[in-house]
Design an enzyme around this catalytic site. Structure first.
Site, PDB file in Angstrom:
ATOM      1  N   SER A 152       0.719  -1.119   0.027  1.00 28.84           N
ATOM      2  CA  SER A 152      -0.182   0.000   0.019  1.00 28.84           C
ATOM      3  C   SER A 152       1.116   1.152  -0.093  1.00 28.84           C
ATOM      4  O   SER A 152       2.175   1.011   0.501  1.00 28.84           O
ATOM      5  CB  SER A 152      -0.890   0.167   1.505  1.00 28.84           C
ATOM      6  N   TYR A 159      -1.623  -0.895  10.118  1.00 27.45           N
ATOM      7  CA  TYR A 159      -1.696  -1.399   8.529  1.00 27.45           C
ATOM      8  C   TYR A 159      -0.537  -0.811   7.922  1.00 27.45           C
ATOM      9  O   TYR A 159       0.162  -1.545   7.183  1.00 27.45           O
ATOM     10  CB  TYR A 159      -3.083  -0.588   8.141  1.00 27.45           C
TER      11      TYR A 159
HETATM   12  N1  LIG Z   1      -8.405  -0.661  -1.903  1.00 30.78           N
HETATM   13  C1  LIG Z   1      -7.698   0.154  -1.561  1.00 30.78           C
HETATM   14  O1  LIG Z   1      -7.831   1.370  -1.547  1.00 30.78           O
HETATM   15  C2  LIG Z   1      -6.314  -0.588  -1.340  1.00 30.78           C
HETATM   16  C3  LIG Z   1      -5.260   0.340  -1.244  1.00 30.78           C
HETATM   17  C4  LIG Z   1      -3.782  -0.123  -1.145  1.00 30.78           C
HETATM   18  C5  LIG Z   1      -3.793  -1.392  -0.839  1.00 30.78           C
HETATM   19  N2  LIG Z   1      -4.776  -2.152  -0.853  1.00 30.78           N
HETATM   20  C6  LIG Z   1      -4.277  -3.619  -0.530  1.00 30.78           C
HETATM   21  O2  LIG Z   1      -4.827  -4.277  -1.665  1.00 30.78           O
HETATM   22  C7  LIG Z   1      -5.164  -5.958  -1.414  1.00 30.78           C
HETATM   23  C8  LIG Z   1      -6.668  -6.083  -1.774  1.00 30.78           C
HETATM   24  O3  LIG Z   1      -7.505  -4.953  -1.083  1.00 30.78           O
HETATM   25  P1  LIG Z   1      -9.003  -4.792  -1.764  1.00 30.78           P
HETATM   26  O4  LIG Z   1      -9.234  -3.191  -1.786  1.00 30.78           O
HETATM   27  O5  LIG Z   1      -9.206  -5.609  -3.205  1.00 30.78           O
HETATM   28  O6  LIG Z   1      -9.595  -5.671  -0.858  1.00 30.78           O
HETATM   29  P2  LIG Z   1     -11.029  -6.702  -0.518  1.00 30.78           P
HETATM   30  O7  LIG Z   1     -11.980  -6.514  -1.775  1.00 30.78           O
HETATM   31  O8  LIG Z   1     -11.737  -6.472   0.801  1.00 30.78           O
HETATM   32  O9  LIG Z   1     -10.221  -7.865  -0.877  1.00 30.78           O
HETATM   33  C9  LIG Z   1      -9.264  -8.334   0.419  1.00 30.78           C
HETATM   34  C10 LIG Z   1      -9.202  -9.851   0.155  1.00 30.78           C
HETATM   35  O10 LIG Z   1      -8.600 -10.450   1.006  1.00 30.78           O
HETATM   36  C11 LIG Z   1      -9.318 -11.760   1.392  1.00 30.78           C
HETATM   37  N3  LIG Z   1      -8.870 -11.945   2.807  1.00 30.78           N
HETATM   38  C12 LIG Z   1      -9.360 -11.329   3.755  1.00 30.78           C
HETATM   39  N4  LIG Z   1      -8.964 -11.957   5.007  1.00 30.78           N
HETATM   40  C13 LIG Z   1      -8.464 -12.975   4.909  1.00 30.78           C
HETATM   41  C14 LIG Z   1      -7.935 -14.249   5.479  1.00 30.78           C
HETATM   42  N5  LIG Z   1      -7.874 -13.983   6.725  1.00 30.78           N
HETATM   43  N6  LIG Z   1      -7.158 -15.212   4.724  1.00 30.78           N
HETATM   44  C15 LIG Z   1      -7.240 -14.786   3.581  1.00 30.78           C
HETATM   45  N7  LIG Z   1      -7.601 -14.213   2.748  1.00 30.78           N
HETATM   46  C16 LIG Z   1      -8.379 -13.269   3.494  1.00 30.78           C
HETATM   47  C17 LIG Z   1     -10.778 -11.659   1.139  1.00 30.78           C
HETATM   48  O11 LIG Z   1     -11.077 -12.912   0.780  1.00 30.78           O
HETATM   49  P3  LIG Z   1     -12.325 -13.546   1.599  1.00 30.78           P
HETATM   50  O12 LIG Z   1     -13.171 -12.604   2.290  1.00 30.78           O
HETATM   51  O13 LIG Z   1     -13.159 -14.263   0.346  1.00 30.78           O
HETATM   52  O14 LIG Z   1     -11.582 -14.758   2.377  1.00 30.78           O
HETATM   53  C18 LIG Z   1     -10.670 -10.700  -0.254  1.00 30.78           C
HETATM   54  O15 LIG Z   1     -10.815 -11.469  -1.356  1.00 30.78           O
HETATM   55  C19 LIG Z   1      -4.976  -5.867   0.411  1.00 30.78           C
HETATM   56  O16 LIG Z   1      -3.803  -6.215   0.779  1.00 30.78           O
HETATM   57  C20 LIG Z   1      -5.096  -4.284   0.699  1.00 30.78           C
HETATM   58  O17 LIG Z   1      -4.426  -3.910   1.840  1.00 30.78           O
HETATM   59  C21 LIG Z   1      -6.111  -1.741  -1.184  1.00 30.78           C
END
Ligand SMILES: NC(=O)c1ccc[n+]([C@@H]2O[C@H](COP(=O)([O-])OP(=O)(O)OC[C@H]3O[C@@H](n4cnc5c(N)ncnc54)[C@H](OP(=O)(O)O)[C@@H]3O)[C@@H](O)[C@H]2O)c1
Length: 273
Positions: free
Chosen positions: A134, A147
């Site tokens: 991130s 985080y």
């Molecule tokens: N969106 C943003 O603005 C943003 C910005 C910077 C970085 N990121 C990073 O990008 C990545 C994806 O984020 P996103 O925005 O796409 O979020 P998201 O839609 O909430 O996706 C998170 C994923 O993580 C999985 N997950 C959660 N807890 C887990 C666990 N205990 N074990 C295995 N899988 C787990 C969830 O799968 P299930 O619930 O199906 O298990 C889901 O597929 C994350 O690492 C996040 O920190 C996001």
């Protein structure tokens, strides 16, 4: 050595939504044999399933689940460590078990899975491991300290280990998104105590974060950056993607940390004395 004509296999963690779903789709469209994970893939709706992608259960809080996932996938050429928890709260108020869970999911679980799959990549002479970090791992923000620290940790694991694997054709890299419109705000863990002295500032920061996420770029743009990183002959240590990230990283390069931390925190409504 791997035949250049063999179809490569990719494993994307957290492929049930957001960036992971978009990345699994991009890899499948790019000709990879793709595994996607979720904690309960049997419950995925049709919208969350990509045709051709095979789904495996993975809970990163459970080492046995990580080992089963790696064994079930078999040889993997490209690993995208995307699954993550978005946690926020005042530093003083994080319960220890929440901190441990966050680091288990965002750092230690991803490291565990990588360490199971990297030996095969090294022996076959090709591999890519992409950490989805991130921007907050490089530019830390108040009320996101756990985080930010987890994302800095996973980037540092990858950056430090790069030189160990590059002689074998295996490259570790980190993609740091800024605000991406995935709905992650709804799934964020809030660890602020009722009546907290920090509550007012905390709510202000979270409201601005949520607004940025809602106005963020789509997950497909991050997936495009991940694909470019995977396809690069020598992937860079770090790729930044998302609105404002170019300016933010330029600011980090040219300004002293004390100035850039003030600017970033002010943008989110945090008073800095
Ligand atoms: N969106 C943003 O603005 C943003 C910005 C910077 C970085 N990121 C990073 O990008 C990545 C994806 O984020 P996103 O925005 O796409 O979020 P998201 O839609 O909430 O996706 C998170 C994923 O993580 C999985 N997950 C959660 N807890 C887990 C666990 N205990 N074990 C295995 N899988 C787990 C969830 O799968 P299930 O619930 O199906 O298990 C889901 O597929 C994350 O690492 C996040 O920190 C996001």
């Amino acid at each position: 050595m791997t035949s250049p004509h063999r179809q490569r296999t990719a494993l994307v963690t957290g492929a049930s939504s957001g960036i992971g779903l978009a990345t699994a789709r991009a890899l499948a469209a790019g000709g990879y044999a793709v595994y996607g994970t979720g904690r309960n893939p049997q419950n995925l709706s049709d919208d969350a399933r990509v045709p051709g992608v095979r789904y495996l259960p993975l809970d990163l809080t459970d080492p046995a689940s990580i080992e089963r996932c790696a064994a079930d996938a078999g040889p993997v050429d490209v690993l995208v460590n995307n699954a993550g928890e978005s946690q926020s709260g005042p530093f003083e108020e994080y319960p220890a078990e929440d901190l441990e869970r966050l680091f288990q999911i965002n750092v230690l679980g991803a490291v565990h899975l990588s360490r199971l799959l990297l030996p095969g990549m090294r022996e076959r002479g090709y591999g890519r491991v992409v950490m989805i970090g991130s921007m907050l791992g490089s530019l830390p923000l108040a009320y996101r300290s756990s985080y930010c620290a987890s994302k800095a940790a996973i980037r540092t694991f990858a950056s430090a280990a790069r030189a160990e694997f590059s002689p074998y054709g295996v490259w570790l890299t980190t993609v740091e998104p800024s605000s991406i419109n995935t709905g992650i705000s709804e799934r964020r863990t809030h660890l602020v105590r009722p009546g907290s002295v920090f509550e007012e500032q905390y709510r202000r920061v979270i409201a601005r974060l949520d607004a940025r996420e809602a106005a963020g770029i789509p997950a497909e743009e991050v997936a495009g950056q991940v694909m470019d990183a995977i396809r690069a002959r020598r992937p860079r240590p770090l790729y930044a993607v998302g609105g404002g990230s170019r300016v933010a990283f330029a600011m980090k390069r040219v300004l002293p940390d004390s100035v850039s931390e003030r600017i970033l925190n002010r943008q989110f409504g945090v008073r800095f004395q």
